[in-house]
Design an enzyme around this catalytic site. Structure first.
Site, short mmCIF file in Angstrom:
data_model
loop_
_atom_site.label_atom_id
_atom_site.label_comp_id
_atom_site.label_asym_id
_atom_site.label_seq_id
_atom_site.Cartn_x
_atom_site.Cartn_y
_atom_site.Cartn_z
N ARG A 1 -6.67 8.23 -10.71
CA ARG A 1 -7.26 8.57 -9.40
C ARG A 1 -6.17 9.05 -8.44
O ARG A 1 -5.10 8.46 -8.32
CB ARG A 1 -7.96 7.34 -8.82
CG ARG A 1 -8.61 7.56 -7.45
CD ARG A 1 -7.71 7.16 -6.31
NE ARG A 1 -8.40 7.26 -5.01
CZ ARG A 1 -7.81 7.14 -3.83
NH1 ARG A 1 -6.52 6.89 -3.78
NH2 ARG A 1 -8.48 7.24 -2.72
N THR B 1 -1.18 3.93 3.22
CA THR B 1 -0.64 5.22 3.60
C THR B 1 0.17 5.19 4.87
O THR B 1 -0.33 4.79 5.93
CB THR B 1 -1.75 6.29 3.82
OG1 THR B 1 -2.66 6.24 2.76
CG2 THR B 1 -1.16 7.67 3.96
N THR C 1 -5.32 8.43 6.99
CA THR C 1 -5.21 7.18 6.25
C THR C 1 -6.61 6.70 5.95
O THR C 1 -7.57 7.11 6.60
CB THR C 1 -4.42 6.14 7.07
OG1 THR C 1 -4.27 4.93 6.30
CG2 THR C 1 -5.11 5.81 8.38
N GLY C 2 -6.74 5.84 4.97
CA GLY C 2 -8.05 5.31 4.63
C GLY C 2 -8.53 5.85 3.30
O GLY C 2 -7.73 6.21 2.43
N SER D 1 0.81 -1.22 0.00
CA SER D 1 0.00 0.00 0.00
C SER D 1 0.85 1.27 0.00
O SER D 1 0.30 2.37 0.00
CB SER D 1 -0.95 0.00 1.20
OG SER D 1 -0.23 -0.10 2.41
N THR E 1 1.86 6.98 -0.25
CA THR E 1 0.98 5.84 -0.49
C THR E 1 1.01 5.44 -1.96
O THR E 1 1.36 6.26 -2.82
CB THR E 1 -0.47 6.20 -0.10
OG1 THR E 1 -1.30 5.04 -0.20
CG2 THR E 1 -1.05 7.26 -1.01
N1 GLY Z 1 -5.43 7.50 1.91
C1 GLY Z 1 -4.82 7.15 0.72
C2 GLY Z 1 -5.66 7.19 -0.46
O1 GLY Z 1 -6.87 7.29 -0.36
O2 GLY Z 1 -5.13 7.10 -1.54
#
Ligand code: GLY
Length: 342
Positions: free
Chosen positions: A231, A203, A254-255, A81, A221
């Protein structure tokens, strides 16, 4: 602020507290660190904190510490990730996002950058060697190469195998926002678990205070696995995935980045601290704003981590499972479970 013994006990009790947390319960007791110190998201933050500590413990600058720390998961071939072993987008491209910010309010970021293994260091070069804040896509890669970063193939065998497995059932359909919870980076089509959850957490966000009391932050990330090509999440967006203010403190997230961007999450946490909230209360309010605006976000994961200039730490997430690593002169490998809203 709790005392040292309280912190140690919180370290031990954290996971159990988090497991029973509910919106009605008080948050787990927040930690208070001594300066210099560094905190970061998730369990892999422990190793990252060690690298940052090597800088901080010698009197080094927080900015150098967070860059050194963030490079650890970026280089970790088992971390899917962050960095070079990140899972690709739905077209098989590994695209990396990162941002960095120092105590003077200087900041730099890259987004959707391919073929460069250490986006956090490129972000720092953007900050220090260009008049810009954010470079994206091919332009970011071109800049990195001009700066001497090696051009590499980042998609490794393990990540490619996971992507090909996902392709078998994913039908390559675009991800609607309403589907984010069940498709795209989680759910049956992508056996990675809840987005932002234990097996699909993303992240590293890192915040450091050096011996001078100056703060810096870093966030890096590979974004959500199997995302649409192009994206960009919250991590390279200053104010969303990362924000520091040397008068107040710093925050990172994060998330599911879309939810953080919508709410200017890290900036919000820092501004709430400026208004007098503790880091813990500020993180809880930021999660609450996300859920108030979009109740369905309860099925997603977003976590905030914050520290103020006194070394008081706070963390809060939508769902249980978010952890964060702490490091100061007393203990270099602390790990706490965040409380959660659901
Ligand atoms: N928090 C990292 C992302 O949504 O790419």
């Amino acid at each position: 602020m709790i005392d040292r013994r309280g912190f140690m006990m919180a370290s031990l009790a954290g996971p159990a507290l988090a497991a029973t947390a509910s919106p009605a319960l008080a948050a787990p007791a927040p930690a208070a660190l001594t300066l210099p110190c560094v905190i970061s998201t998730w369990d892999f933050g422990i190793a990252a904190n060690q690298a940052a500590w090597a800088v901080l413990s010698k009197g080094g600058r927080a900015l150098d510490a967070v860059e050194a720390g963030a490079r650890i998961p970026e280089a970790d071939l088992k971390n899917h990730s962050v960095g070079r072993a990140g899972y690709p987008d739905r077209d098989g491209h590994v695209t990396l996002d990162a941002s960095i910010m120092d105590e003077k309010g200087n900041c730099g970021a890259v987004a959707g950058m391919e073929h460069i293994a250490h986006p956090i260091s490129v972000a720092r070069r953007v900050m220090e060697r260009t008049p810009h804040v954010l470079l994206v896509g091919d332009g970011a890669t071109q800049f990195a190469m001009e700066q001497g970063f090696p051009h590499e193939t980042l998609l490794n065998a393990e990540s490619e195998a996971a992507w090909r497995e996902w392709l078998k059932t994913a039908k390559y359909r675009p991800v609607a926002n309403s589907e984010v919870g069940t498709y795209g980076h989680g759910g049956a089509a992508a056996p990675l678990g809840v987005p932002g959850g234990k097996s699909n957490h993303d992240t590293i966000g890192m915040l450091a205070l050096d011996a001078h009391g100056d703060i810096s932050g870093a966030c890096t990330t590979s974004g959500m696995a199997w995302k649409l090509h192009g994206r960009v999440g919250d991590s390279p967006i200053i104010g969303a995935g990362l924000y520091v203010d040397n008068e107040v403190g710093g925050a990172t997230s994060t998330g599911v980045g879309e939810e953080v961007i919508r709410n200017c999450g890290s900036f919000l946490v820092v501004e709430l601290m400026r208004q007098g909230r503790s880091p813990q209360a500020a993180c809880e309010e930021a999660v609450g704003r996300i859920l108030k605006r979009k109740p369905d976000a309860k099925d997603l994961q977003v976590g905030f981590l914050a520290i103020n200039k006194r070394g008081e730490v706070g963390a809060w997430a939508i769902q249980s499972g978010f952890s964060y690593a702490l490091c100061d002169g007393h203990k270099q490998d602390g790990l706490l479970a965040s409380g959660s809203a659901t």
